[in-house]
Design a protein around this motif. Structure first.
Motif, PDB file in Angstrom:
ATOM      1  N   LEU A  33       0.825  -1.210  -0.030  1.00 24.81           N
ATOM      2  CA  LEU A  33       0.058   0.121   0.088  1.00 24.81           C
ATOM      3  C   LEU A  33       0.856   1.341  -0.046  1.00 24.81           C
ATOM      4  N   ILE A  34       2.151   1.258   0.449  1.00 20.47           N
ATOM      5  CA  ILE A  34       2.707   2.502   0.754  1.00 20.47           C
ATOM      6  C   ILE A  34       4.116   1.919   0.279  1.00 20.47           C
ATOM      7  N   ASP A  35       5.107   2.870   0.309  1.00 22.09           N
ATOM      8  CA  ASP A  35       6.570   2.605   0.116  1.00 22.09           C
ATOM      9  C   ASP A  35       7.203   3.921   0.859  1.00 22.09           C
ATOM     10  N   SER A  36       8.017   3.541   2.082  1.00 24.84           N
ATOM     11  CA  SER A  36       8.442   4.220   3.041  1.00 24.84           C
ATOM     12  C   SER A  36      10.120   4.000   2.954  1.00 24.84           C
ATOM     13  N   LYS A  37      10.637   3.618   2.018  1.00 18.92           N
ATOM     14  CA  LYS A  37      12.239   3.325   1.869  1.00 18.92           C
ATOM     15  C   LYS A  37      12.896   4.574   2.381  1.00 18.92           C
ATOM     16  N   ALA A  38      12.498   5.792   1.879  1.00 20.09           N
ATOM     17  CA  ALA A  38      13.312   6.989   1.820  1.00 20.09           C
ATOM     18  C   ALA A  38      13.360   7.380   3.585  1.00 20.09           C
ATOM     19  N   SER A  39      12.170   7.205   4.156  1.00 23.80           N
ATOM     20  CA  SER A  39      12.285   7.574   5.499  1.00 23.80           C
ATOM     21  C   SER A  39      12.915   6.387   6.374  1.00 23.80           C
ATOM     22  N   PRO A  46      29.129   8.399   5.765  1.00 19.05           N
ATOM     23  CA  PRO A  46      28.082   8.681   4.782  1.00 19.05           C
ATOM     24  C   PRO A  46      28.062   7.318   3.735  1.00 19.05           C
ATOM     25  N   GLY A  47      26.774   7.135   3.541  1.00 16.22           N
ATOM     26  CA  GLY A  47      26.669   6.244   2.258  1.00 16.22           C
ATOM     27  C   GLY A  47      26.439   4.864   2.890  1.00 16.22           C
ATOM     28  N   ILE A  48      26.536   4.613   4.068  1.00 12.27           N
ATOM     29  CA  ILE A  48      26.457   3.149   4.360  1.00 12.27           C
ATOM     30  C   ILE A  48      24.861   2.736   4.407  1.00 12.27           C
ATOM     31  N   ALA A  49      24.021   3.751   5.073  1.00 14.08           N
ATOM     32  CA  ALA A  49      22.447   3.555   5.097  1.00 14.08           C
ATOM     33  C   ALA A  49      22.096   2.591   4.007  1.00 14.08           C
ATOM     34  N   PRO A  50      22.059   2.804   2.764  1.00 16.15           N
ATOM     35  CA  PRO A  50      21.514   2.339   1.803  1.00 16.15           C
ATOM     36  C   PRO A  50      21.982   0.812   1.674  1.00 16.15           C
ATOM     37  N   ARG A  51      23.219   0.628   1.967  1.00  9.54           N
ATOM     38  CA  ARG A  51      23.805  -0.876   2.077  1.00  9.54           C
ATOM     39  C   ARG A  51      23.479  -1.705   3.177  1.00  9.54           C
ATOM     40  N   ALA A  76      10.331   5.278   1.292  1.00 11.53           N
ATOM     41  CA  ALA A  76      10.107   6.354   0.642  1.00 11.53           C
ATOM     42  C   ALA A  76       9.906   7.558   1.429  1.00 11.53           C
ATOM     43  N   GLY A  77      10.124   8.847   1.161  1.00 11.60           N
ATOM     44  CA  GLY A  77       9.383   9.447   1.810  1.00 11.60           C
ATOM     45  C   GLY A  77       8.439   8.717   2.291  1.00 11.60           C
ATOM     46  N   VAL A  78       7.119   8.700   2.099  1.00  6.91           N
ATOM     47  CA  VAL A  78       6.281   7.720   2.325  1.00  6.91           C
ATOM     48  C   VAL A  78       5.073   8.046   1.366  1.00  6.91           C
ATOM     49  N   ILE A  79       5.026   7.294   0.055  1.00  2.00           N
ATOM     50  CA  ILE A  79       4.193   7.299  -0.734  1.00  2.00           C
ATOM     51  C   ILE A  79       3.227   6.341  -0.892  1.00  2.00           C
ATOM     52  N   ALA A  80       1.889   6.665  -1.499  1.00  2.00           N
ATOM     53  CA  ALA A  80       1.042   5.535  -1.905  1.00  2.00           C
ATOM     54  C   ALA A  80       1.563   4.810  -3.026  1.00  2.00           C
ATOM     55  N   LEU A  81       1.406   3.465  -3.103  1.00  2.00           N
ATOM     56  CA  LEU A  81       1.897   2.878  -4.279  1.00  2.00           C
ATOM     57  C   LEU A  81       0.754   2.868  -5.034  1.00  2.00           C
ATOM     58  N   PRO A  82       0.815   2.544  -6.508  1.00  2.00           N
ATOM     59  CA  PRO A  82      -0.278   2.862  -7.431  1.00  2.00           C
ATOM     60  C   PRO A  82      -1.489   1.765  -7.261  1.00  2.00           C
ATOM     61  N   GLY A  83      -2.483   2.221  -6.849  1.00  2.00           N
ATOM     62  CA  GLY A  83      -3.701   1.368  -6.855  1.00  2.00           C
ATOM     63  C   GLY A  83      -4.225   1.474  -5.408  1.00  2.00           C
ATOM     64  N   ALA A  84      -3.305   1.907  -4.343  1.00  2.00           N
ATOM     65  CA  ALA A  84      -3.310   1.468  -2.940  1.00  2.00           C
ATOM     66  C   ALA A  84      -4.708   2.399  -2.531  1.00  2.00           C
ATOM     67  N   ARG A  85      -4.625   3.696  -3.052  1.00  2.00           N
ATOM     68  CA  ARG A  85      -5.756   4.750  -2.510  1.00  2.00           C
ATOM     69  C   ARG A  85      -7.207   4.041  -3.121  1.00  2.00           C
TER      70      ARG A  85
END
Length: 91
Positions: free
Chosen positions: A13-19, A35-40, A47-56
């Motif tokens: 329903l959501i993508d919160s990877k950026a947060s 720096p740069g270790i967090a994504p690894r 994501a920031g937090v965004i609704a994924l397509p079709g979730a709403r």
């Protein structure tokens, strides 16, 4: 009685990877990991937090939906609100 649909929250329903990355960067900085270790650092699909397509649309159309997640209720509600998705009742 209408059937209840169960849905995972993050990745469905959501993508919160950026947060999540921001939280890991803060944690890594406190520990001097540089720096740069967090994504690894392995963590779930978050994501920031965004609704994924079709979730709403899914949340608006289904009379009853249960969201299954390992995060606390307050965090789930905050993420749904941030993604501008309607928040199901917490009963």
């Amino acid at each position: 009685m209408d059937p209840v649909v169960l849905s995972d929250l993050d990745g469905m329903l959501i993508d919160s990877k950026a947060s999540v990355i921001r939280a890991f960067e803060w944690w890594a900085d406190l520990r001097g990991l540089g720096p740069g270790i967090a994504p690894r650092i392995p963590h779930g699909r978050t994501a920031g937090v965004i609704a994924l397509p079709g979730a709403r649309e899914l949340l608006e159309r289904l009379p009853r939906i249960g969201i299954v997640t390992s995060c606390p209720l307050q965090l789930a509600q905050a993420r749904l609100a941030r993604a501008t998705s309607p928040s199901p009742s917490s009963s």
